[in-house]
Design a protein around this motif. Structure first.
Motif, PDB file in Angstrom:
ATOM      1  N   TRP A 200     -20.417  75.982 -68.912  1.00 10.57           N
ATOM      2  CA  TRP A 200     -18.937  75.898 -69.590  1.00 10.57           C
ATOM      3  C   TRP A 200     -19.149  75.095 -71.019  1.00 10.57           C
ATOM      4  CZ3 TRP A 200     -17.137  71.082 -70.013  1.00 10.57           C
ATOM      5  CH2 TRP A 200     -17.743  69.924 -69.460  1.00 10.57           C
TER       6      TRP A 200
ATOM      7  N   LYS B 288      -8.572  81.809 -63.412  1.00 14.58           N
ATOM      8  CA  LYS B 288      -9.029  82.571 -62.303  1.00 14.58           C
ATOM      9  C   LYS B 288      -8.312  82.991 -61.066  1.00 14.58           C
ATOM     10  CE  LYS B 288     -12.695  81.711 -64.882  1.00 14.58           C
ATOM     11  NZ  LYS B 288     -13.132  82.782 -65.666  1.00 14.58           N
TER      12      LYS B 288
ATOM     13  N   SER C 236     -16.312  86.492 -73.750  1.00 14.61           N
ATOM     14  CA  SER C 236     -15.210  86.097 -73.650  1.00 14.61           C
ATOM     15  C   SER C 236     -14.149  86.811 -74.577  1.00 14.61           C
ATOM     16  CB  SER C 236     -14.950  84.720 -73.665  1.00 14.61           C
ATOM     17  OG  SER C 236     -13.676  84.261 -73.879  1.00 14.61           O
TER      18      SER C 236
ATOM     19  N   ARG D 280     -13.753  74.879 -70.273  1.00 17.06           N
ATOM     20  CA  ARG D 280     -14.018  75.386 -71.581  1.00 17.06           C
ATOM     21  C   ARG D 280     -12.713  75.167 -72.362  1.00 17.06           C
ATOM     22  NH1 ARG D 280     -18.592  76.313 -74.665  1.00 17.06           N
ATOM     23  NH2 ARG D 280     -17.984  77.609 -76.279  1.00 17.06           N
TER      24      ARG D 280
ATOM     25  N   PRO E 216      -8.156  82.264 -67.427  1.00 20.67           N
ATOM     26  CA  PRO E 216      -8.770  81.354 -67.465  1.00 20.67           C
ATOM     27  C   PRO E 216      -8.817  80.435 -66.237  1.00 20.67           C
ATOM     28  CG  PRO E 216      -7.310  80.937 -69.069  1.00 20.67           C
ATOM     29  CD  PRO E 216      -7.139  82.204 -68.339  1.00 20.67           C
TER      30      PRO E 216
ATOM     31  N   ASN F  55     -14.518  82.263 -69.856  1.00 18.59           N
ATOM     32  CA  ASN F  55     -13.605  81.319 -70.460  1.00 18.59           C
ATOM     33  C   ASN F  55     -12.972  80.776 -69.129  1.00 18.59           C
ATOM     34  OD1 ASN F  55     -12.519  79.789 -72.224  1.00 18.59           O
ATOM     35  ND2 ASN F  55     -10.518  81.177 -72.419  1.00 18.59           N
ATOM     36  N   ASP F  56     -13.116  79.395 -69.099  1.00 18.55           N
ATOM     37  CA  ASP F  56     -12.500  78.767 -67.984  1.00 18.55           C
ATOM     38  C   ASP F  56     -11.708  77.486 -68.376  1.00 18.55           C
ATOM     39  OD1 ASP F  56     -14.448  77.129 -68.226  1.00 18.55           O
ATOM     40  OD2 ASP F  56     -15.064  76.953 -66.098  1.00 18.55           O
ATOM     41  N   LEU F  57     -11.131  76.994 -67.431  1.00 22.15           N
ATOM     42  CA  LEU F  57     -10.267  75.596 -68.040  1.00 22.15           C
ATOM     43  C   LEU F  57     -11.140  74.541 -68.588  1.00 22.15           C
ATOM     44  CD1 LEU F  57      -7.117  75.462 -65.577  1.00 22.15           C
ATOM     45  CD2 LEU F  57      -7.461  76.401 -67.961  1.00 22.15           C
TER      46      LEU F  57
ATOM     47  N   ASN G  36     -17.293  82.408 -63.139  1.00 23.12           N
ATOM     48  CA  ASN G  36     -17.373  81.775 -64.133  1.00 23.12           C
ATOM     49  C   ASN G  36     -16.117  80.629 -64.235  1.00 23.12           C
ATOM     50  OD1 ASN G  36     -19.225  83.241 -65.319  1.00 23.12           O
ATOM     51  ND2 ASN G  36     -18.070  84.921 -65.915  1.00 23.12           N
TER      52      ASN G  36
ATOM     53  N   TYR H  49     -15.631  81.186 -77.057  1.00 21.13           N
ATOM     54  CA  TYR H  49     -16.762  81.302 -77.339  1.00 21.13           C
ATOM     55  C   TYR H  49     -17.045  82.339 -78.414  1.00 21.13           C
ATOM     56  CZ  TYR H  49     -17.481  79.451 -72.567  1.00 21.13           C
ATOM     57  OH  TYR H  49     -17.552  78.830 -71.308  1.00 21.13           O
TER      58      TYR H  49
END
Lengths: 449, 383
Positions: free
Chosen positions: A339, A431, A349, B54, A429, B50-52, A371, A354
């Motif tokens: 990350w 998830k 993404s 990031r 984001p 993408n995650d939190l 991810n 990114y």
């Protein structure tokens, strides 16, 4: 072709392993299966036992609620296994095919002379009724309903999806016959087409259906999105949808009196050696294509697309409504400080956190890693960018989580099925399992009448 | 190698094992070092990377210009006020050494509480505090006592966030709550003209003119004593650690907008609200402060910082797209009203945002209600 509807929101994923437009032969399949799980909200009542001989078109089970809807065998042969899961739930009826295909023979009649009721009974008896699904909720249609309209999406915009113009090649006559049958069910018949339709497409020749052209990214090819832009569903209304391959199967039933569900599907995905098209019969064992798949790493076999398909495993079977087998690498690997990596160029993404947005034409190999970890809703405005419908997705999901049926109705749950919100789940984001939540909401709606 | 150590340690942190009660903590450290190996089970099979973590990282990066400039400015203001000769780097290091303890206290206290709360609930540790922990120091005056930072952080995290259920559930921006806590509990440490320049509070015997912020000067009616527009914009003025330089904040804004992490609608409408109210005041002006050109307000005090980093907090802002316009606009309006008409609070941004945080759900409620009404109207149109 004057009506063009522009879809602006959405996301076309560019993945590695798009099927080349080549039709190849497969070895004979070892088995075919019909899976009740492919039909949401179906309570199956088994009609055959292990060892029974069946023909293509012999009913294997029917619906306890609507017993006139019969779910029939795709091939002739012997019922080799009845697969059950937890609490003896019926998972699949497996048929071992005979060397030559034999069909249950139905009367061939002149469709134009038939009444609506006669057409319905022909489709029910012929096993073709489950092709027709209804909105709201994406369940198999109820034959006693009168739908506002019938919608056919003439293209699939999902990632790695088969090219409909290619898969339907040479089927213009059967497709036209299918349209003739469907016209008996509703006089409003819409065919959604892509603005990038091939010159060779059979749809140019098709008559008696209102063609609407859609331009824009995925999910422009989703029937739900097309319905929303053509004639949105309101409370109490019903519309029916059907896949073009199934229109052809209906055409065959009307022309030849047989249940013939052979179709062209795509084998795609980054783990496929030579992604291409094959002619198969619905419900085919996935193992039939195993020669074409890389065996170096662990793979996930998906019946359908990477966004909405089912993980069927290498020993599974193609789903009833699916026109593709997609094979992608499993992502059960750790990634050191992934990350925090500023580049992470092998990952994709849709956000600009990114750099992948700088390479719009690069084809990505995505694995099944989630991810990240599941979190509460934090960012806002993310779902809205990929949902081309006048719906507030987060509020709808929150209403479902709260179990508030009135609110779900007010926010338009009857307009969407899982595939319409699949992109929201992809980009999320936090998830959040969007499609799971939506299915729970739909189940709640159905169970509460 | 680290992977092997983690793999060996993992069993003792599983539920029921010896350190099972520390499962969340282990998970937090592990997922910090490695993106977990979890795969999708239902729904989509592939997911955006993408995650939190990031997203939060992007915000931290966007805060860096403000932090970097803030450190230098502390040194500069100190040197300027006390008439010292200092080089660029010695000013920066002086400031950095003053800021670092505040950052450490904020993170240690905040993360400590976050970890404990996650542990008690058996949840994964949320990333939200990564940003809050950096925001808190940046909106503090440099001379704030460390114990006060700790107490305010604890208040903000426990009362502002955890009792609502953690990141994503809170109503008020936690960083602003921390500032508001100090503002109302220990006002002498966060207002007046002695706290903004390092060293002014300790009796040094040096006679200094003033360490007042431009906003305080303006509120006191000393419009003539305002720094030049350039000083305001570049941030060579006393103020909270990270808020003084509009330029540094703008760099952060560019990063946030470019990556799409923050809502441009909120930022834009904040500015629009401020300017609109400002021009209206100019028109109706009855005192010098009211006739101050509104663009001064963009660069004074915490407006820019608040509009870019605080108002745009997605959890506490309005969540509907239309709601965001109204939410931002009203923050701008309220900031001006509080600044100009309330003599007790020279800085209006903090209270304006907190007030609008409280009203954001109401704004959303009406936006959703009108959405539902529009859906209902469709029915006759289609019959």
């Amino acid at each position: 072709m004057s009506n063009v509807i522009r879809i602006r929101k959405g996301l076309t994923l560019s993945l590695k392993g798009k099927a080349e437009k080549v039709l190849s032969k497969l070895p004979a399949a070892m088995a075919y299966a019909l899976k009740p799980g492919d039909f949401p909200h179906l309570t199956p009542h088994l009609l055959v036992g292990e060892g029974d001989e069946v023909l293509a078109g012999t009913p294997l089970f029917n619906d306890k609620r609507l017993p006139e809807i019969r779910y029939v065998s795709p091939v002739s042969g012997v019922v080799s296994a009845i697969v059950r899961g937890e609490k003896r739930r019926l998972l699949a009826v497996v048929v071992k095919p005979s060397a030559t295909q034999e069909y249950v023979q139905h009367n061939v009649a002149d469709v134009s002379a038939l009444s609506r009721e006669q057409v319905i009974s022909l489709l029910l008896a012929g096993g073709a009724w489950p092709f027709i699904r209804q909105r709201p909720y994406g369940t198999v249609a109820n034959p006693s309903d009168a739908p506002k309209a019938i919608f056919i999406s003439g293209f699939d915009s999902a990632p790695l999806a088969p090219d409909t113009d290619f898969t339907l090649m040479g089927e213009a006559a059967t497709f036209q016959k299918g349209i003739e049958v469907l016209r008996k069910l509703s006089d409003k018949l819409y065919l959604g087409l892509s603005d990038e339709i091939a010159a060779t497409s059979i749809f140019h020749k098709i008559k008696d259906v209102e063609k609407i052209v859609f331009k824009g990214p995925h999910p422009a090819g989703n029937t739900g999105v097309q319905i929303h832009h053509i004639s949105p569903i309101n409370k109490g209304e019903k519309v029916w949808t059907i896949d073009p391959q199934h229109v052809i199967a209906i055409g065959r039933l009307a022309l030849r009196g047989v249940y013939d569900v052979s179709k062209v599907i795509a084998l795609a995905g980054s783990e496929v050696k030579h992604p291409r098209y094959f002619r198969i019969i619905a419900g085919v064992a996935v193992s039939t294509v195993s020669d074409y798949v890389n065996t170096s790493g662990r793979c996930r076999y998906i019946s359908g697309s990477v966004l909405t398909g089912a993980n069927v495993g290498a020993d599974g079977y193609l789903g009833f409504y699916d026109n593709a087998i997609t094979v992608v690498p499993e992502g059960d690997k750790y990634e050191f400080l992934g990350w925090a990596n500023p580049l992470r160029q092998h990952r994709y993404s849709a956000s600009r956190s990114y750099l992948s947005w700088m390479f719009p034409y690069k084809e990505y190999t995505l694995d099944t890693n989630i991810n990240g970890g599941e979190r509460a809703f934090v960012l806002t405005g993310v779902y809205e960018k990929v949902l081309p419908m006048d719906i507030l997705p987060v509020y709808l999901l929150k209403a479902i989580l709260a179990g508030d049926i009135d609110r779900m109705e007010q926010l338009g749950i009857y307009e969407v099925v899982e595939e319409d919100l699949a992109l929201c789940e992809f980009v999320c984001p936090s998830k959040i399992p969007v499609q799971d939540i939506l299915r729970k909401g739909i189940d709640l709606m159905i169970n509460n009448g | 190698m680290l992977r092997n150590i983690l793999n060996r340690l993992r069993p003792s942190f599983e539920k029921g094992a010896r350190f099972g009660f520390l499962h969340s903590t282990f998970e937090a450290f592990e997922s910090f070092a490695f993106v977990p190996n979890t795969t999708t089970r239902s729904g989509v099979h592939v997911r955006d990377c993408n995650d939190l973590k990031r997203v939060m990282t992007v915000v931290i990066v966007a805060l860096m210009p403000a932090l970097f400039f803030g450190c230098w400015n502390i040194g500069y203001q100190h040197a300027h006020t006390f008439g010292l000769e200092m080089t660029f780097w010695s000013m920066w290091i002086y400031g950095f050494l003053r800021v670092l303890p505040i950052i450490i206290v904020s993170y240690v206290v905040g993360l400590g509480i976050e970890f404990t709360a996650a542990q008690l609930r058996g949840h994964e540790v949320n990333e939200g505090f990564l940003v809050t922990g950096m925001l808190i120091p940046l909106i503090m005056p440099v001379d704030v006592p460390l114990w006060m930072v700790g107490l305010a952080t604890a208040f903000a995290v426990i009362i502002g966030k955890e009792i609502f259920g953690g990141t994503g559930m809170n109503i008020f921006n936690p960083a602003l709550l921390a500032r508001a806590f100090i503002f109302f509990s220990y006002p002498s440490h966060i207002s007046g003209d002695r706290v903004w320049v390092a060293g002014l509070q300790s009796p040094s015997g040096v006679e200094v003119t003033t360490g007042a912020t431009p906003l305080a000067e303006a509120a006191a009616g000393h419009i003539d004593r305002l720094p030049s527009m350039a000083d305001l914009f570049f941030g060579f003025i006393p103020g909270s650690i990270g808020e003084t330089s509009t330029l540094a904040v703008l760099i952060g804004a560019v990063i946030l907008l470019y990556t799409g992490v923050a809502s441009w609608k909120i930022m834009f409408s904040c500015v629009a609200g401020l300017l609109a109210t400002g021009f209206l005041m100019n028109w109706l002006a009855v005192n010098p402060y009211m006739s101050l050109p509104p663009y001064y307000h963009l660069c004074m005090g915490g407006f820019a910082f608040g509009a870019v980093f605080m108002a745009t907090d997605p959890v506490t802002a309005a969540q509907t797209e239309i709601g965001k316009w109204l939410y931002g606009f009203l923050i701008g309006v309220l900031t001006m009203l509080i600044r100009v008409f309330n003599e007790g609070y020279p800085e209006g941004m903090m209270l304006a945002i907190l007030l609008m945080n409280a009203f954001a759900p109401l704004i959303d409620h009406y936006v959703v209600a009108s959405h539902i009404r529009r859906r209902l109207k469709r029915i006759p149109a289609n019959v």
